[in-house]
Scaffold this motif. Structure first.
Motif, mmCIF file in Angstrom:
data_model
loop_
_atom_site.group_PDB
_atom_site.id
_atom_site.type_symbol
_atom_site.label_atom_id
_atom_site.label_comp_id
_atom_site.label_asym_id
_atom_site.label_seq_id
_atom_site.Cartn_x
_atom_site.Cartn_y
_atom_site.Cartn_z
ATOM 1 N N PHE A 277 0.837 -1.205 0.000
ATOM 2 C CA PHE A 277 0.000 0.000 0.000
ATOM 3 C C PHE A 277 0.874 1.258 0.000
ATOM 4 O O PHE A 277 0.647 2.201 -0.767
ATOM 5 C CB PHE A 277 -0.900 0.020 1.227
ATOM 6 C CG PHE A 277 -2.257 -0.610 1.012
ATOM 7 C CD1 PHE A 277 -2.929 -0.474 -0.181
ATOM 8 C CD2 PHE A 277 -2.869 -1.329 2.035
ATOM 9 C CE1 PHE A 277 -4.172 -1.040 -0.381
ATOM 10 C CE2 PHE A 277 -4.117 -1.897 1.851
ATOM 11 C CZ PHE A 277 -4.778 -1.748 0.643
ATOM 12 N N CYS A 289 -2.341 -1.961 -5.712
ATOM 13 C CA CYS A 289 -3.213 -2.319 -4.586
ATOM 14 C C CYS A 289 -4.076 -3.535 -4.891
ATOM 15 O O CYS A 289 -4.585 -4.180 -3.971
ATOM 16 C CB CYS A 289 -4.103 -1.134 -4.203
ATOM 17 S SG CYS A 289 -3.191 0.315 -3.620
ATOM 18 N N GLN A 293 -5.576 -6.860 -2.427
ATOM 19 C CA GLN A 293 -6.915 -7.447 -2.320
ATOM 20 C C GLN A 293 -6.880 -8.927 -2.654
ATOM 21 O O GLN A 293 -7.534 -9.745 -1.992
ATOM 22 C CB GLN A 293 -7.878 -6.703 -3.251
ATOM 23 C CG GLN A 293 -7.959 -5.203 -2.998
ATOM 24 C CD GLN A 293 -8.275 -4.877 -1.546
ATOM 25 O OE1 GLN A 293 -9.202 -5.420 -0.963
ATOM 26 N NE2 GLN A 293 -7.490 -3.979 -0.956
ATOM 27 N N TYR A 315 -3.724 -0.599 7.815
ATOM 28 C CA TYR A 315 -4.477 -1.206 6.716
ATOM 29 C C TYR A 315 -5.779 -0.449 6.460
ATOM 30 O O TYR A 315 -6.119 -0.145 5.311
ATOM 31 C CB TYR A 315 -4.772 -2.671 7.018
ATOM 32 C CG TYR A 315 -5.696 -3.288 6.006
ATOM 33 C CD1 TYR A 315 -5.221 -3.720 4.772
ATOM 34 C CD2 TYR A 315 -7.064 -3.412 6.263
ATOM 35 C CE1 TYR A 315 -6.075 -4.267 3.825
ATOM 36 C CE2 TYR A 315 -7.919 -3.951 5.320
ATOM 37 C CZ TYR A 315 -7.422 -4.375 4.101
ATOM 38 O OH TYR A 315 -8.284 -4.901 3.166
ATOM 39 N N CYS A 316 -6.511 -0.145 7.522
ATOM 40 C CA CYS A 316 -7.784 0.575 7.365
ATOM 41 C C CYS A 316 -7.571 1.948 6.743
ATOM 42 O O CYS A 316 -8.378 2.407 5.924
ATOM 43 C CB CYS A 316 -8.484 0.714 8.718
ATOM 44 S SG CYS A 316 -9.170 -0.843 9.351
ATOM 45 N N TYR A 318 -5.125 2.932 4.618
ATOM 46 C CA TYR A 318 -4.835 2.838 3.181
ATOM 47 C C TYR A 318 -6.011 2.251 2.402
ATOM 48 O O TYR A 318 -6.270 2.663 1.261
ATOM 49 C CB TYR A 318 -3.572 2.004 2.960
ATOM 50 C CG TYR A 318 -2.319 2.743 3.332
ATOM 51 C CD1 TYR A 318 -1.864 3.809 2.576
ATOM 52 C CD2 TYR A 318 -1.587 2.393 4.467
ATOM 53 C CE1 TYR A 318 -0.719 4.515 2.921
ATOM 54 C CE2 TYR A 318 -0.444 3.087 4.824
ATOM 55 C CZ TYR A 318 -0.012 4.145 4.046
ATOM 56 O OH TYR A 318 1.110 4.845 4.400
ATOM 57 N N LYS A 319 -6.741 1.336 3.025
ATOM 58 C CA LYS A 319 -7.924 0.795 2.356
ATOM 59 C C LYS A 319 -8.971 1.895 2.186
ATOM 60 O O LYS A 319 -9.662 1.978 1.153
ATOM 61 C CB LYS A 319 -8.512 -0.357 3.181
ATOM 62 C CG LYS A 319 -9.737 -1.028 2.559
ATOM 63 C CD LYS A 319 -9.410 -1.654 1.209
ATOM 64 C CE LYS A 319 -10.550 -2.548 0.726
ATOM 65 N NZ LYS A 319 -11.800 -1.839 0.492
ATOM 66 N N ASP A 323 -10.530 3.234 -1.309
ATOM 67 C CA ASP A 323 -11.978 3.341 -1.549
ATOM 68 C C ASP A 323 -12.352 4.733 -2.039
ATOM 69 O O ASP A 323 -13.276 4.892 -2.840
ATOM 70 C CB ASP A 323 -12.748 3.014 -0.264
ATOM 71 C CG ASP A 323 -12.670 1.535 0.099
ATOM 72 O OD1 ASP A 323 -12.518 0.717 -0.824
ATOM 73 O OD2 ASP A 323 -12.764 1.208 1.293
ATOM 74 N N ASN A 335 -13.717 2.701 6.837
ATOM 75 C CA ASN A 335 -12.324 2.321 7.079
ATOM 76 C C ASN A 335 -11.528 3.465 7.693
ATOM 77 O O ASN A 335 -10.732 3.252 8.618
ATOM 78 C CB ASN A 335 -11.670 1.876 5.765
ATOM 79 C CG ASN A 335 -12.042 0.458 5.386
ATOM 80 O OD1 ASN A 335 -11.823 -0.482 6.146
ATOM 81 N ND2 ASN A 335 -12.618 0.293 4.211
#
Length: 433
Positions: A277, A289, A293, A315-316, A318-319, A323, A335
């Motif tokens: 990420f 990315c 996934q 993680y949350c 960058y996720k 998004d 996130n």
């Protein structure tokens, strides 16, 4: 030195036993007990009173394998420091011989946290004196010969080489050596039969440090190449960062592990995902990315919330940003909100960064930030923006964009802020009615 440092290591009173007993013996344990019993240090006395209640009877007992406080303790277990004080550890590893001895001790006790500190290129335990010694060594294999196991001598030999390369500003060689460390670690645990008792357990903390330093060294190497090619002008290259990403993408199969213990290779997957990420956003190549996934789509991995909080928070974050780029704003807000809430309260810079992306996404969904929140985290750029969008004030909105365009573009939220026009016009029409 130990006693002088005790007042500075009271944040986590849990495991003086192994560190102090192993390094300094029972006599030092008894001295510590007498010292605390006398309560000569006011800060220690106040701390113990606050933890153990009014009736403080600090009876400290030193036995071969125990060091505990009895009396009227609270529900939590109270101890006095985590292993050796940091100052004592630094003094011990100031020389190469002391460094090697500390490494051997950590390996024999399977103390992967200390091993990872010793293998860290950036912010590790290396001192100026140790660096000077390493720069004069002709054969790192000879220096690491006394380190037990088959894996550890190889890793530390490569680490010394990478450290010397980095000190000599040979960043490309340092990156290549760091990459060799990762390959060596990977191949060792893919061939279980080659392991010895001291290197048969997967060292997750060590793996995390090697992977993280690989990305950081790739960044240094690319900067050096860019400067060389450009003759001092900005001519960016990203060959090493892309090579590091390829290395990490190839670790997916490595993390497939039937073992479900805390030392399973499964627990390395989120470290890999977060590093990919970071490289992806640094290079502005979001397609990288997709491999993250694909990596996490397997059902063989634990739930993300079971990973360390710091990794799950990263993680949350960058996720959530990913998004945003996909215009999946509900998921992005969810996130980013988790990242903000899970982020340590003292990490104000990180919490501010989470809010930088969370606020515009939330406004797109009709949820506006409180003024006190913006003031606390120094994000007053959003103050007039939120006021303008909420009230449908087009002039104020345009003024805010003009004043803070540079900030919005630098944080890659310009398009999200522009999309707030939809909410702005809707609220303008409501007010006009």
């Amino acid at each position: 030195g130990i006693m002088a440092d005790l007042s500075y290591t009271l944040d986590d009173l849990t495991s003086i036993l192994d560190g102090i007993l192993r390094q300094h013996g029972p006599q030092t344990m008894q001295l510590l007990g007498q010292y605390l019993q006398q309560k000569t240090d006011p800060s220690i006395s106040r701390y113990l009173k606050s933890k153990m209640g009014g009736g403080l009877k600090a009876v400290l007992t030193a036995r071969p394998n125990t060091f505990r406080i009895s009396g009227t303790p609270p529900n939590e277990v109270v101890s006095l420091a985590q292993g050796e004080p940091q100052q004592a550890r630094k003094a011990q590893s100031a020389t190469l011989r002391g460094y090697i001895d500390a490494v051997i001790n950590a390996i024999n006790n399977a103390n992967f946290k200390e091993i990872s500190r010793a293998l860290r290129l950036f912010g590790g335990v290396q001192t100026a004196a140790l660096a000077d010694e390493l720069l004069q060594v002709n054969s790192f294999e000879a220096v690491t010969r006394s380190i037990p196991g088959r894996l550890w001598p190889l890793l530390f030999s490569l680490h010394f080489q990478a450290f010397v390369n980095w000190k000599n500003r040979e960043h490309q060689n340092a990156y290549n050596t760091q990459e060799a460390m990762l390959v060596q670690l990977k191949s060792h645990f893919e061939q279980v039969d080659s392991a010895t008792p001291v290197d048969s357990t997967f060292p997750l903390a060590v793996f995390n440090v090697i992977v993280t330093d690989l990305r950081l060294m790739a960044k240094w190497a690319d900067k050096g190449i860019s400067k060389h090619k450009g003759g001092g002008h900005a001519l960016m290259t990203s060959d090493n960062m892309r090579a590091a990403a390829n290395q990490m993408q190839g670790l997916g199969r490595f993390t497939v592990d039937r073992d479900s213990s805390p030392y399973s290779r499964k627990w390395a997957v989120l470290t890999i995902a977060n590093q990919i990420f970071k490289i992806s956003f640094y290079l502005n190549t979001i397609n990288l990315c997709n491999s993250v996934q694909n990596l996490l789509s397997s059902r063989n991995y634990p739930s993300l919330s079971e990973f360390p909080v710091s990794q799950y928070t990263s993680y949350c974050f960058y996720k959530g940003r990913l998004d945003m780029f996909a215009s999946n704003y509900e998921s992005a807000e969810s996130n980013l909100r988790v990242a903000f809430l899970k982020c340590h309260k003292q990490k104000l810079k990180n919490k501010r960064l989470c809010l930088t992306y969370l606020i515009p996404v939330s406004m797109l969904l009709g949820r506006f930030p409180a003024e006190r929140l913006l003031e606390k985290y120094r994000l007053t750029q959003f103050s007039s923006l939120a006021s303008a969008v909420k009230s449908g004030n087009i002039a104020l909105y345009n003024q805010n964009l003009q004043e803070h365009e540079r900030f919005y573009r630098a944080k890659a939220i310009w398009l999200t802020v522009v999309r707030l026009k939809t909410v702005l016009y809707r609220n303008f029409l409501k007010r006009a009615q």
